[in-house]
Every structure is written in structure tokens, then in C-alpha cells.
Scaffold this motif. Structure first.
Motif, PDB file in Angstrom:
ATOM      1  N   VAL A   8       0.830  -1.206   0.000  1.00 44.23           N
ATOM      2  CA  VAL A   8       0.000   0.000   0.000  1.00 44.23           C
ATOM      3  C   VAL A   8       0.866   1.259   0.000  1.00 44.23           C
ATOM      4  O   VAL A   8       0.583   2.215  -0.735  1.00 44.23           O
ATOM      5  CB  VAL A   8      -0.972  -0.015   1.205  1.00 44.23           C
ATOM      6  N   ALA A  11       2.259   1.720  -3.416  1.00 45.98           N
ATOM      7  CA  ALA A  11       1.210   2.142  -4.353  1.00 45.98           C
ATOM      8  C   ALA A  11       0.946   3.634  -4.218  1.00 45.98           C
ATOM      9  O   ALA A  11       0.794   4.342  -5.221  1.00 45.98           O
ATOM     10  CB  ALA A  11      -0.060   1.339  -4.111  1.00 45.98           C
ATOM     11  N   GLY A  15       1.516   6.629  -6.992  1.00 38.85           N
ATOM     12  CA  GLY A  15       0.528   7.659  -7.317  1.00 38.85           C
ATOM     13  C   GLY A  15       1.094   9.054  -7.161  1.00 38.85           C
ATOM     14  O   GLY A  15       0.840   9.942  -7.982  1.00 38.85           O
ATOM     15  N   VAL A  26      -4.330   9.396  -8.656  1.00 37.92           N
ATOM     16  CA  VAL A  26      -5.308   8.436  -8.134  1.00 37.92           C
ATOM     17  C   VAL A  26      -5.380   7.210  -9.037  1.00 37.92           C
ATOM     18  O   VAL A  26      -5.407   6.068  -8.567  1.00 37.92           O
ATOM     19  CB  VAL A  26      -6.695   9.110  -7.994  1.00 37.92           C
ATOM     20  N   GLY A  27      -5.408   7.432 -10.332  1.00 38.40           N
ATOM     21  CA  GLY A  27      -5.481   6.317 -11.275  1.00 38.40           C
ATOM     22  C   GLY A  27      -4.272   5.401 -11.181  1.00 38.40           C
ATOM     23  O   GLY A  27      -4.409   4.171 -11.180  1.00 38.40           O
ATOM     24  N   TRP A  28      -3.093   5.982 -11.092  1.00 43.05           N
ATOM     25  CA  TRP A  28      -1.880   5.166 -10.992  1.00 43.05           C
ATOM     26  C   TRP A  28      -1.783   4.481  -9.636  1.00 43.05           C
ATOM     27  O   TRP A  28      -1.242   3.384  -9.531  1.00 43.05           O
ATOM     28  CB  TRP A  28      -0.647   6.002 -11.279  1.00 43.05           C
ATOM     29  N   CYS A  29      -2.303   5.109  -8.596  1.00 44.40           N
ATOM     30  CA  CYS A  29      -2.309   4.478  -7.274  1.00 44.40           C
ATOM     31  C   CYS A  29      -3.213   3.245  -7.286  1.00 44.40           C
ATOM     32  O   CYS A  29      -2.841   2.190  -6.775  1.00 44.40           O
ATOM     33  CB  CYS A  29      -2.764   5.477  -6.222  1.00 44.40           C
ATOM     34  N   VAL A  30      -4.389   3.379  -7.881  1.00 45.10           N
ATOM     35  CA  VAL A  30      -5.316   2.241  -7.980  1.00 45.10           C
ATOM     36  C   VAL A  30      -4.707   1.136  -8.845  1.00 45.10           C
ATOM     37  O   VAL A  30      -4.789  -0.053  -8.509  1.00 45.10           O
ATOM     38  CB  VAL A  30      -6.681   2.693  -8.532  1.00 45.10           C
ATOM     39  N   ALA A  31      -4.085   1.520  -9.942  1.00 43.07           N
ATOM     40  CA  ALA A  31      -3.447   0.522 -10.808  1.00 43.07           C
ATOM     41  C   ALA A  31      -2.326  -0.200 -10.067  1.00 43.07           C
ATOM     42  O   ALA A  31      -2.160  -1.419 -10.208  1.00 43.07           O
ATOM     43  CB  ALA A  31      -2.902   1.192 -12.068  1.00 43.07           C
ATOM     44  N   LEU A  33      -2.161  -0.645  -6.816  1.00 45.80           N
ATOM     45  CA  LEU A  33      -2.775  -1.515  -5.806  1.00 45.80           C
ATOM     46  C   LEU A  33      -3.278  -2.807  -6.429  1.00 45.80           C
ATOM     47  O   LEU A  33      -3.132  -3.882  -5.849  1.00 45.80           O
ATOM     48  CB  LEU A  33      -3.935  -0.792  -5.110  1.00 45.80           C
ATOM     49  N   LEU A  34      -3.874  -2.705  -7.618  1.00 45.60           N
ATOM     50  CA  LEU A  34      -4.455  -3.884  -8.263  1.00 45.60           C
ATOM     51  C   LEU A  34      -3.402  -4.769  -8.931  1.00 45.60           C
ATOM     52  O   LEU A  34      -3.502  -5.998  -8.869  1.00 45.60           O
ATOM     53  CB  LEU A  34      -5.501  -3.461  -9.287  1.00 45.60           C
TER      54      LEU A  34
END
Length: 87
Positions: A8, A11, A15, A26-31, A33-34
């Protein structure tokens, strides 16, 4: 548990780095994380830096030669016409 915390934190770091390089933090952080913070981080570093939103707002089209130039410069960067910008 330790691995999840590191995942985390990395990630969020990915981001933050993406946001500094003109991309969606935000988009890169979510990517990250996934998928994987390491893969996402490498992609962010390898992709070219995008101009910031403020820099894009300052770019206007030249009336004479049509490429984008800098409004704050007072003249077109291509044809050197003085103040030819469509505001």
C-alpha cells in the motif's frame, strides 16, 4: 501483514510520483494496488513527463503559422510573429 503495508505504501508512492510527472495520481495508485507497485512505478518512470494543466492553459494557437506557442512569451515560438495568439 508487513507485505500488505509495504504494498500500500509503494502504491501511494507510485501515485505521488505519477502526479508529479503530470499524470493521474489516483489512477496510478489504484493501478499499482491492483497490479503491482513495482510494475506501475516502472511504467510511470518510463512514460514521458506530461505538461502540467497550467502549462497547457498558457499555450495558444498562432494566427499566422497555427502551431502552439507560448502566450507568455509574447511571440510565436515557430514564426516569431509578435503577439499573434488567438485568446
Amino acid at each position: 501483514m508487513f507485505i500488505a503495508i509495504v504494498w500500500v505504501v509503494l502504491a501511494f508512492a507510485c501515485g505521488w510520483l505519477a502526479a508529479k510527472r503530470g499524470r493521474s495520481g489516483v489512477g496510478w495508485c489504484v493501478a499499482a494496488l491492483l497490479a503491482s507497485p513495482f510494475i506501475a512505478g516502472m511504467l510511470v518512470v518510463l512514460l514521458p513527463v506530461q505538461a502540467s494543466v497550467e502549462m497547457r492553459r498558457q499555450q495558444k494557437r498562432c494566427k499566422q503559422c497555427d502551431p502552439k506557442g507560448r502566450r507568455s512569451a509574447g511571440e510565436c515560438t515557430q514564426c516569431l510573429a509578435s503577439a499573434p495568439f488567438n485568446l
